[in-house]
Design a protein around this motif. Structure first.
Motif, short mmCIF file in Angstrom:
data_model
loop_
_atom_site.label_atom_id
_atom_site.label_comp_id
_atom_site.label_asym_id
_atom_site.label_seq_id
_atom_site.Cartn_x
_atom_site.Cartn_y
_atom_site.Cartn_z
N PHE A 44 26.00 20.51 1.28
CA PHE A 44 26.98 21.12 0.37
C PHE A 44 27.63 22.37 0.95
CE2 PHE A 44 24.71 18.27 -2.44
CZ PHE A 44 25.77 17.68 -3.10
N GLY A 45 27.04 22.92 2.01
CA GLY A 45 27.76 23.96 2.74
C GLY A 45 29.03 23.37 3.35
N TRP A 46 28.90 22.19 3.97
CA TRP A 46 30.06 21.51 4.54
C TRP A 46 31.00 20.98 3.46
CZ3 TRP A 46 32.15 21.82 9.10
CH2 TRP A 46 31.36 22.21 10.19
N VAL A 47 30.46 20.62 2.32
CA VAL A 47 31.31 20.20 1.20
C VAL A 47 32.22 21.35 0.79
CG1 VAL A 47 31.33 19.59 -1.25
CG2 VAL A 47 29.73 18.45 0.29
N GLN A 48 31.62 22.53 0.66
CA GLN A 48 32.41 23.69 0.25
C GLN A 48 33.49 24.02 1.29
OE1 GLN A 48 30.35 27.39 0.32
NE2 GLN A 48 31.86 28.48 -0.91
N ILE A 49 33.11 24.00 2.56
CA ILE A 49 34.07 24.29 3.63
C ILE A 49 35.22 23.29 3.60
CG2 ILE A 49 34.38 24.33 6.13
CD1 ILE A 49 31.49 25.41 6.32
N THR A 50 34.88 22.01 3.45
CA THR A 50 35.90 20.95 3.44
C THR A 50 36.88 21.12 2.29
OG1 THR A 50 34.35 19.39 4.45
CG2 THR A 50 36.27 18.46 3.34
N ILE A 51 36.34 21.36 1.10
CA ILE A 51 37.21 21.48 -0.08
C ILE A 51 38.07 22.74 0.00
CG2 ILE A 51 37.22 21.87 -2.58
CD1 ILE A 51 34.83 20.01 -2.79
N PHE A 52 37.47 23.87 0.38
CA PHE A 52 38.24 25.10 0.47
C PHE A 52 39.33 24.99 1.54
CE2 PHE A 52 37.02 29.10 -1.75
CZ PHE A 52 36.26 28.51 -2.75
N ALA A 53 38.99 24.40 2.69
CA ALA A 53 39.98 24.25 3.76
C ALA A 53 41.13 23.36 3.31
CB ALA A 53 39.32 23.67 5.01
N THR A 54 40.81 22.27 2.61
CA THR A 54 41.84 21.36 2.13
C THR A 54 42.73 22.04 1.09
OG1 THR A 54 40.38 19.48 2.49
CG2 THR A 54 42.28 19.11 1.08
N VAL A 55 42.11 22.79 0.20
CA VAL A 55 42.87 23.51 -0.83
C VAL A 55 43.84 24.50 -0.19
CG1 VAL A 55 42.65 25.25 -2.66
CG2 VAL A 55 41.17 23.25 -2.67
N VAL A 56 43.37 25.23 0.81
CA VAL A 56 44.22 26.22 1.48
C VAL A 56 45.36 25.53 2.24
CG1 VAL A 56 44.28 27.96 3.30
CG2 VAL A 56 42.40 27.94 1.65
N VAL A 57 45.06 24.45 2.94
CA VAL A 57 46.09 23.73 3.69
C VAL A 57 47.17 23.19 2.76
CG1 VAL A 57 46.53 21.64 5.05
CG2 VAL A 57 44.61 23.13 5.64
N ARG A 58 46.76 22.76 1.58
CA ARG A 58 47.72 22.23 0.61
C ARG A 58 48.53 23.32 -0.07
NH1 ARG A 58 44.11 17.65 -2.63
NH2 ARG A 58 44.12 16.05 -0.98
N GLY A 59 48.20 24.57 0.21
CA GLY A 59 48.97 25.67 -0.35
C GLY A 59 48.47 26.19 -1.67
N ASN A 60 47.35 25.68 -2.16
CA ASN A 60 46.76 26.15 -3.42
C ASN A 60 45.71 27.20 -3.10
OD1 ASN A 60 48.29 24.25 -4.89
ND2 ASN A 60 46.77 22.67 -4.41
N ARG A 61 46.05 28.45 -3.27
CA ARG A 61 45.15 29.53 -2.88
C ARG A 61 44.05 29.76 -3.92
NH1 ARG A 61 47.40 28.46 1.04
NH2 ARG A 61 48.61 29.78 2.46
N PRO A 62 42.77 29.72 -3.51
CA PRO A 62 41.68 30.06 -4.44
C PRO A 62 41.82 31.51 -4.89
CG PRO A 62 40.84 28.92 -2.50
CD PRO A 62 42.26 29.28 -2.21
#
Length: 282
Positions: A95-113
């Motif tokens: 789930f460390g990699w899950v978090q990294i994957t989701i956050f990276a995808t969100v940022v790339v898509r332009g949706n800033r956390p």
């Protein structure tokens, strides 16, 4: 109410780590055989539910194939890595990699956390490192299993993201499991097929309940919450998996475990606090 449902889904995700470790360690199960039975049982349960409910749209072919590939990547990496990784550390890595994957995808898509989500994610992740460091002797863990669990985490991250706007959760997951079975069947060629009665039962519970029903429930959640929040929220899973491991193998709950769990839960609280406050103001 949605947070209680999410908690139930996260509990199901954590249970999978405990179930496979019980099967492998206590009953000598073949991880490859466990994985195939898990997927097959999940496919049967979900397909039966989908056909009985007689409502909802089936996913597109492209979505079904993408989901099956991501699910297969997760199942294969998860199952084989748990030959040597303990439940808690395996869940941390996953789930460390899950978090990294989701956050990276969100940022790339332009949706800033949000700032709170970033802070919460960092606090929760460091809590996990603190929590599970004593149980992770990396010097004795094969690198291949670390890589397999990392691959599983990336795959599950994308599988989670595919749940947003995918359609009826039961039918979407039913198709993913049915097609995934075709991809995981070759695992029987690399395993010894050892599955005792108790191990077979654990594999069926993992497939039909904590995977099949659990994933359908999780897809209902990710369809209505922020994707970055879904990534942070799943960091609760390793805490649950560690607790399950402690209970089943009679290990004491240490002060270090309590501190780590508090950091994880505190980080998740920071991430969801703004949304809870905003809803109360409405």
């Amino acid at each position: 109410m949605i947070y209680l449902v999410a908690l139930g889904a996260l509990f199901a995700l954590a249970a999978n780590s405990v179930l496979i470790r019980l099967a492998v360690v206590d009953y000598g199960a073949d991880p490859a055989g466990f994985a195939v039975v898990r997927v097959a049982t999940g496919a049967v349960v979900l397909m039966t539910m989908a056909l009985l409910q007689k409502r909802g749209a089936w996913p597109t072919k492209a979505r079904s194939v993408a989901g099956a590939l991501c699910l297969a990547g997760y199942i294969v990496g998860f199952s084989l890595a748990y030959r040597t990784l303990d439940a808690g550390f395996g869940a941390l890595l996953l789930f460390g990699w899950v978090q990294i994957t989701i956050f990276a995808t969100v940022v790339v898509r332009g949706n800033r956390p949000s700032v709170f989500q970033w802070i919460g994610a960092i606090v929760a992740f460091f809590g996990l490192v603190w929590l599970l460091k004593p149980s992770s002797d990396l010097g004795s863990v094969p690198v291949i299993d670390l890589m397999l669990m990392s691959f599983a985490g990336v795959s599950w991250g994308f599988y989670t993201l595919l749940g947003r706007g995918a359609g009826d959760p039961v039918r979407v997951n039913a198709m993913s499991f049915a097609l995934c079975l075709l991809f995981v069947l070759p695992l029987l060629m690399v395993g010894n097929g050892a599955l005792s009665g108790p191990a077979l039962m654990l594999a069926m519970v993992s497939g039909g309940i904590t995977s099949g029903l659990g994933y359908a429930l999780w897809y209902r959640i990710v369809a209505v919450i922020d994707p970055a929040l879904a990534g942070v929220g799943q960091l609760m899973v390793p805490v649950m998996a560690s607790l399950g491991g402690l209970v089943w193998i009679n290990e004491p709950i240490t002060v270090q475990w309590l501190i780590g769990a508090a950091l994880v839960l505190g980080g998740i609280g920071l991430s969801i606090a703004p949304q809870i406050i905003a809803k109360r103001r409405l």
